[in-house]
Design a protein around this motif. Structure first.
Motif, PDB file in Angstrom:
ATOM      1  N   ARG A   1       0.803  -1.226   0.000  1.00  0.00           N
ATOM      2  CA  ARG A   1       0.000   0.000   0.000  1.00  0.00           C
ATOM      3  C   ARG A   1       0.839   1.281   0.000  1.00  0.00           C
ATOM      4  N   ASN A   2       1.934   1.272  -0.697  1.00  0.00           N
ATOM      5  CA  ASN A   2       2.722   2.489  -0.824  1.00  0.00           C
ATOM      6  C   ASN A   2       2.144   3.376  -1.922  1.00  0.00           C
ATOM      7  N   SER A   3       2.495   4.639  -1.903  1.00  0.00           N
ATOM      8  CA  SER A   3       2.048   5.592  -2.907  1.00  0.00           C
ATOM      9  C   SER A   3       2.524   5.161  -4.287  1.00  0.00           C
ATOM     10  N   VAL A   4       1.581   5.101  -5.241  1.00  0.00           N
ATOM     11  CA  VAL A   4       1.940   4.724  -6.605  1.00  0.00           C
ATOM     12  C   VAL A   4       2.921   5.739  -7.186  1.00  0.00           C
ATOM     13  N   GLU A   5       2.678   7.028  -6.912  1.00  0.00           N
ATOM     14  CA  GLU A   5       3.576   8.073  -7.423  1.00  0.00           C
ATOM     15  C   GLU A   5       4.994   7.891  -6.895  1.00  0.00           C
ATOM     16  N   SER A   6       5.126   7.579  -5.610  1.00  0.00           N
ATOM     17  CA  SER A   6       6.454   7.410  -5.013  1.00  0.00           C
ATOM     18  C   SER A   6       7.182   6.215  -5.599  1.00  0.00           C
ATOM     19  N   VAL A   7       6.453   5.117  -5.770  1.00  0.00           N
ATOM     20  CA  VAL A   7       7.075   3.922  -6.326  1.00  0.00           C
ATOM     21  C   VAL A   7       7.456   4.153  -7.785  1.00  0.00           C
ATOM     22  N   ALA A   8       6.607   4.853  -8.534  1.00  0.00           N
ATOM     23  CA  ALA A   8       6.926   5.164  -9.931  1.00  0.00           C
ATOM     24  C   ALA A   8       8.181   6.029 -10.016  1.00  0.00           C
ATOM     25  N   ARG A   9       8.322   6.965  -9.083  1.00  0.00           N
ATOM     26  CA  ARG A   9       9.515   7.820  -9.061  1.00  0.00           C
ATOM     27  C   ARG A   9      10.784   6.993  -8.799  1.00  0.00           C
ATOM     28  N   ILE A  10      10.666   6.003  -7.930  1.00  0.00           N
ATOM     29  CA  ILE A  10      11.800   5.118  -7.667  1.00  0.00           C
ATOM     30  C   ILE A  10      12.190   4.370  -8.935  1.00  0.00           C
ATOM     31  N   ARG A  11      11.186   3.893  -9.663  1.00  0.00           N
ATOM     32  CA  ARG A  11      11.475   3.178 -10.916  1.00  0.00           C
ATOM     33  C   ARG A  11      12.217   4.083 -11.897  1.00  0.00           C
ATOM     34  N   ALA A  12      11.763   5.337 -12.004  1.00  0.00           N
ATOM     35  CA  ALA A  12      12.407   6.277 -12.921  1.00  0.00           C
ATOM     36  C   ALA A  12      13.854   6.522 -12.518  1.00  0.00           C
ATOM     37  N   GLU A  13      14.103   6.610 -11.219  1.00  0.00           N
ATOM     38  CA  GLU A  13      15.458   6.836 -10.727  1.00  0.00           C
ATOM     39  C   GLU A  13      16.382   5.657 -11.023  1.00  0.00           C
TER      40      GLU A  13
END
Length: 258
Positions: free
Chosen positions: A218-230
């Motif tokens: 249940r983590n923020s989708v936006e935060s996880v997507a940002r990690i992927r981009a990084e």
């Protein structure tokens, strides 16, 4: 009215769990028997399952710790990773990637898939007491940390896993085929990085990932997507040129659009 709705939900959940147990039981029986018949064709599973079991490996977190100090393999920097985000399950993503790659080349290399396995119980919670021998240290380690749900960075890896069913739970022709929030996101990033590092070290060039860290955790989708981009998308990031193709197979339109 509310109690009736709750009772209906519990009954549906119980029926769903029973159905999954039946499907799992039939699948395990086919694996133990060593054969299935699909579209009037008998498929021998014994050799594939035996090989996959024998080469399954357990990577303790200490073995993947030095990922920061490792540079991508020589020659990989010349390749720009192709990233796709598709609204589909991991299994469907793997099938599409196999079909796309095999149509271009007969030697496209193996495809690795991130398995969202239960960190505490083998087979999820459908079968109690099961202890796969080669990855038992993982379950034993996580049992010690089950109260806080952070778990550990250790990773099991199963080469040549055999896919027997599709998303509709039907038989198919067998193919081989992530403050507290900040702390959790740090753990998700470190764990995902180690997964990518392991795939890189194993020479895997085509990988299928899901929305790791946004489902049960249940983590923020936006935060996880940002990690992927990084990790993968932006210029000069660590894994930008480590792979040929990365497919994010994600269920749910809202998550895909994010």
């Amino acid at each position: 009215m509310e109690s009736a709705a709750i009772a209906l939900y519990l009954n549906k959940s119980a029926r769903g769990a029973q159905k999954r147990r039946e499907i799992l039981g039939a699948t395990l029986q086919a694996i133990n028997t060593g054969t299935i018949t699909f579209a009037d064709i008998s498929h021998d599973l014994a050799a594939k399952v035996r090989f996959s079991t024998q080469v399954t490996a357990y990577y303790p977190q200490s073995q993947l710790t030095p990922w920061v100090a490792y540079m991508p393999p020589q020659g990989s920097l010349a390749v720009r990773t192709e990233v796709s985000v598709l609204e589909m399950s991991t299994l469907e993503g793997a099938r599409i990637l196999i079909d796309a790659l095999s149509s271009h080349s007969r030697s496209f290399g193996r495809i690795v898939i991130l398995n969202f396995a239960n960190p505490v119980k083998a087979y999820g919670r459908l079968i109690w007491g099961a202890r796969p021998r080669r990855v038992y240290p993982l379950y034993s380690l996580h049992h010690q940390d089950d109260q806080y749900k952070f778990y550990h960075h250790a990773i099991p890896f199963t080469p040549s896993a055999v896919v027997l069913r599709n998303d509709a739970e039907e038989w198919v022709s067998p193919f081989d085929g992530g403050a507290l929030e900040n702390r959790i996101l740090e753990v998700v990033k470190e764990r995902m990085t180690r997964i990518l590092f392991l795939f890189e070290q194993l020479g895997s060039k085509n990988i299928v990932l899901g929305s790791f860290g946004t489902g049960a955790f249940r983590n923020s989708v936006e935060s996880v997507a940002r990690i992927r981009a990084e990790m993968l998308v932006r210029e000069m990031v660590r894994f930008a040129r480590s792979f040929n193709r990365v497919v994010f197979a994600i269920l749910g339109n809202d998550t895909v659009n994010t």
